[in-house]
Motif scaffolding. Structure first.
Motif, PDB file in Angstrom:
ATOM      1  N   VAL A 181      35.902  36.076  40.989  1.00 33.36           N
ATOM      2  CA  VAL A 181      34.904  36.988  41.571  1.00 33.36           C
ATOM      3  C   VAL A 181      35.540  38.337  41.878  1.00 33.36           C
ATOM      4  O   VAL A 181      34.948  39.401  41.611  1.00 33.36           O
ATOM      5  N   GLY A 182      36.764  38.315  42.442  1.00 31.21           N
ATOM      6  CA  GLY A 182      37.433  39.563  42.784  1.00 31.21           C
ATOM      7  C   GLY A 182      37.715  40.417  41.558  1.00 31.21           C
ATOM      8  O   GLY A 182      37.474  41.633  41.564  1.00 31.21           O
ATOM      9  N   VAL A 183      38.231  39.796  40.508  1.00 29.86           N
ATOM     10  CA  VAL A 183      38.527  40.540  39.278  1.00 29.86           C
ATOM     11  C   VAL A 183      37.245  41.053  38.643  1.00 29.86           C
ATOM     12  O   VAL A 183      37.194  42.184  38.136  1.00 29.86           O
ATOM     13  N   PHE A 184      36.212  40.242  38.663  1.00 26.91           N
ATOM     14  CA  PHE A 184      34.935  40.675  38.082  1.00 26.91           C
ATOM     15  C   PHE A 184      34.413  41.917  38.812  1.00 26.91           C
ATOM     16  O   PHE A 184      33.995  42.903  38.165  1.00 26.91           O
ATOM     17  N   ALA A 185      34.451  41.894  40.139  1.00 26.55           N
ATOM     18  CA  ALA A 185      33.977  43.037  40.911  1.00 26.55           C
ATOM     19  C   ALA A 185      34.833  44.271  40.668  1.00 26.55           C
ATOM     20  O   ALA A 185      34.316  45.397  40.548  1.00 26.55           O
ATOM     21  N   TRP A 186      36.148  44.080  40.604  1.00 29.96           N
ATOM     22  CA  TRP A 186      37.073  45.212  40.391  1.00 29.96           C
ATOM     23  C   TRP A 186      36.829  45.850  39.024  1.00 29.96           C
ATOM     24  O   TRP A 186      36.707  47.075  38.899  1.00 29.96           O
ATOM     25  N   LEU A 187      36.756  45.020  37.972  1.00 28.30           N
ATOM     26  CA  LEU A 187      36.530  45.568  36.641  1.00 28.30           C
ATOM     27  C   LEU A 187      35.133  46.174  36.516  1.00 28.30           C
ATOM     28  O   LEU A 187      34.938  47.177  35.813  1.00 28.30           O
ATOM     29  N   HIS A 188      34.167  45.568  37.185  1.00 32.91           N
ATOM     30  CA  HIS A 188      32.806  46.097  37.127  1.00 32.91           C
ATOM     31  C   HIS A 188      32.761  47.489  37.735  1.00 32.91           C
ATOM     32  O   HIS A 188      32.120  48.407  37.191  1.00 32.91           O
ATOM     33  N   ARG A 189      33.463  47.648  38.857  1.00 34.31           N
ATOM     34  CA  ARG A 189      33.491  48.968  39.497  1.00 34.31           C
ATOM     35  C   ARG A 189      34.188  49.989  38.600  1.00 34.31           C
ATOM     36  O   ARG A 189      33.741  51.122  38.444  1.00 34.31           O
ATOM     37  N   ALA A 190      35.312  49.567  37.980  1.00 37.74           N
ATOM     38  CA  ALA A 190      36.035  50.483  37.092  1.00 37.74           C
ATOM     39  C   ALA A 190      35.217  50.788  35.843  1.00 37.74           C
ATOM     40  O   ALA A 190      35.214  51.915  35.344  1.00 37.74           O
ATOM     41  N   GLY A 191      34.481  49.808  35.349  1.00 35.19           N
ATOM     42  CA  GLY A 191      33.712  50.009  34.130  1.00 35.19           C
ATOM     43  C   GLY A 191      32.474  50.837  34.329  1.00 35.19           C
ATOM     44  O   GLY A 191      31.943  51.405  33.363  1.00 35.19           O
ATOM     45  N   ARG A 192      31.967  50.920  35.598  1.00 36.51           N
ATOM     46  CA  ARG A 192      30.752  51.686  35.868  1.00 36.51           C
ATOM     47  C   ARG A 192      31.003  53.177  35.936  1.00 36.51           C
ATOM     48  O   ARG A 192      30.067  53.975  36.028  1.00 36.51           O
ATOM     49  N   ALA A 193      32.297  53.566  35.909  1.00 42.71           N
ATOM     50  CA  ALA A 193      32.590  55.003  35.924  1.00 42.71           C
ATOM     51  C   ALA A 193      32.061  55.636  34.642  1.00 42.71           C
ATOM     52  O   ALA A 193      31.897  54.956  33.623  1.00 42.71           O
ATOM     53  N   PRO A 194      31.747  56.939  34.673  1.00 43.89           N
ATOM     54  CA  PRO A 194      31.287  57.604  33.452  1.00 43.89           C
ATOM     55  C   PRO A 194      32.270  57.377  32.306  1.00 43.89           C
ATOM     56  O   PRO A 194      33.474  57.343  32.520  1.00 43.89           O
ATOM     57  N   VAL A 195      31.772  57.201  31.123  1.00 46.53           N
ATOM     58  CA  VAL A 195      32.629  56.880  29.983  1.00 46.53           C
ATOM     59  C   VAL A 195      32.677  58.004  28.965  1.00 46.53           C
ATOM     60  O   VAL A 195      33.142  57.815  27.863  1.00 46.53           O
ATOM     61  N   ALA A 196      32.223  59.170  29.388  1.00 52.37           N
ATOM     62  CA  ALA A 196      32.146  60.260  28.433  1.00 52.37           C
ATOM     63  C   ALA A 196      33.494  60.858  28.115  1.00 52.37           C
ATOM     64  O   ALA A 196      33.691  61.440  27.056  1.00 52.37           O
TER      65      ALA A 196
END
Length: 500
Positions: A129-144
């Motif tokens: 759960v912790g890794v999922f939340a951490w990666l989700h937060r990092a992945g939600r950053a703009p990707v442009a």
């Protein structure tokens, strides 16, 4: 609100699940490797699976049934991890709940197993759960921008490295259980009990039969342990109790200092289909079970010896069979001149000539209770027969099905067995014609298989060859076809090939 791309969402789910499994494996390595989440879940699945599905797995995958289960579990976990990621493209909650559920399933499975140990699954769920939340937060950053992409890749890379190190650490700890060292130490302590001699002409290897003795590496393995239990001989103890006058409590040293016997025995699995390969032969050294029962004093009314493995598996062996003076049942600790391999039951297993393994061949043995048949063993709880005498059978090893041979003289060869009765004859017939006597190899003993071969003069065309064994009482094996459930397969083995 920024939405994750499908590829990035699926990657996050896979990395979180992989991290959870790796950490659970690492935590289990500090205690009992069998509490690793996938192992606990796999073990619970084996316990709960209907007998029919188990038999299907053995029929399709043979001795690779556990590998097939592990691969299947990996694919299911990967699929669910992708679903977790894709369900959280906008919100972390759905995927986090699903990843957490992974851990909960592991906890329930671990608690249901004899070894217990929910901590690895709890750790796996929390980390997942912790890794999922951490990666989700990092992945939600703009990707442009390229910087954002590199930041997400770097975060993912850290997760991969961490999971890899955790997985390697867990495997190293599991292998460091000392069983290899214990086997090496035991090898120098075992009394020298020479094996019975194998006479010349005991097999027809040149004509296609197996070698008379099966190597430890090639000896079939069918059991319920998803991972091999790791018991050290110096920590091993056996309690013989129940309906006896005197309980016995034996250490490994106590066992090897008793009267020992060396026997050559063919073991067969009740799951062996007609013509199957779940049968092997080896030299075993051990303590006669009859000696132990006589010393303990079996009370009137006792019916079975319920033996238990360290992983909780149980088998019920009829007491009257074990008390037969010439049965030769052993608590074995040596196999083909070396300590039992871990996968075959080190440090001690039971071996009973003439009975299928499901009622007699408990590996990693730690407990033996003299009781009645009211106590149902593992497979009896799943619909298998209480008694399991091995049935007379035979098999054609050559020619194999669909072979292309030259017309004229053709050698057909195979094996036959009627453990604890002995093989008196083997017969073959071609295309439904009359039965013809085959040549038997030199007999080693009534508790072992016997090789055979037949020289046939065949015309061009397709041919069907069948074989049947005749036991020492003069009774031929039955032609009636029956599946392995509930007490072993019957029927004639045949092979179809073409001569040109």
């Amino acid at each position: 609100m920024t939405s994750l791309s499908r590829g990035r969402a699926a990657t996050i789910g896979l990395l979180a699940a992989g991290s959870a499994l790796a950490v659970g494996h690492l935590v289990a390595g500090f205690g009992d490797p069998r509490t690793s989440p996938p192992v606990a879940v796999g073990g619970a699945f084996i316990d709960l699976v209907p007998p029919g599905l188990k038999e299907f797995a053995v029929a399709v995958f043979g001795t690779a049934d556990k590998l097939a289960l592990i691969v299947g579990m990996a694919l299911v976990i990967a699929a669910l991890a992708v679903v977790a990621g894709l369900s959280s493209r906008r919100s972390v909650l759905p995927g986090a709940l699903l990843i957490g559920a992974f851990g909960l399933v592991g906890v329930v499975a671990a608690v249901s197993r004899p070894e217990g140990g929910p901590l690895p699954s709890l750790a796996a769920g929390a980390v997942g759960v912790g890794v999922f939340a951490w990666l989700h937060r990092a992945g939600r950053a703009p990707v442009a921008t390229e910087i954002d992409r590199r930041r997400f890749l770097a975060t993912s890379g850290l997760v991969v490295v961490g999971a890899g190190l955790a997985g390697i650490g867990g495997s190293s700890l599991s292998k460091g259980s000392g069983v290899t060292a214990s086997r090496e130490a035991v090898a120098g302590r075992l009394p020298n009990v020479p094996p019975p001699p194998i006479p010349a002409g005991a097999d027809f290897v040149a004509d296609g039969t197996p070698t008379f003795l099966t190597t430890n590496r090639d000896f079939y393995r069918i059991d319920t342990a998803l991972v091999v239990p790791q018991l050290r001989a110096e920590n091993w103890r056996l309690r013989l109790h129940g309906m006896v006058d005197r309980e016995l409590d034996l250490s490994f040293t106590d066992l090897i200092n008793r009267r020992l016997e060396s026997r050559t025995i063919t073991l067969a699995c009740v799951s062996n289909e007609v013509g199957g390969n779940l049968i092997s032969t080896a030299h075993f050294v051990g303590v006669p079970v009859r000696d132990l029962l006589l010393e303990a004093g079996v009370r009137p009314g006792a019916q079975q010896l319920l033996t238990t493995s360290t992983d909780g598996y149980t088998a019920g062996t009829p007491v009257d069979v074990l008390l037969e003076p010439d049965r030769g049942a052993l608590l074995a600790f040596e196999m083909n001149g070396e300590p039992l391999p871990a996968k075959h039951g080190f440090p001690v297993r039971m071996v009973v000539p003439g009975l299928y393994g499901y009622v007699s061949a408990t590996k990693w043995l730690v407990d033996a209770e003299v009781t009645t048949f009211d106590r149902r063993a593992y497979w009896q709880q799943r619909g298998w027969a209480q008694q399991g005498p091995i049935k007379t059978q035979s098999r054609i090893d050559r020619p194999q099905r669909a072979a292309q041979l030259q017309a004229g003289p053709v050698t057909v060869a195979g094996i036959a067995w009627a453990q604890h009765t002995g093989i008196d004859a083997v017969q073959v017939r071609v295309d439904g014609g009359p039965w013809q006597a085959a040549e038997l190899a030199t007999e080693v003993g009534r508790d072992t298989w016997r090789m055979w071969r037949a020289r046939l003069d065949l015309a061009p065309g397709e041919h069907v060859v069948q074989c049947r064994a005749v036991d020492r009482t003069g009774t031929p094996q039955t032609e009636a076809r029956q599946g392995v459930v509930p007490d072993g397969a019957t029927g004639l083995h045949e092979t179809t090939f073409r001569c040109t």
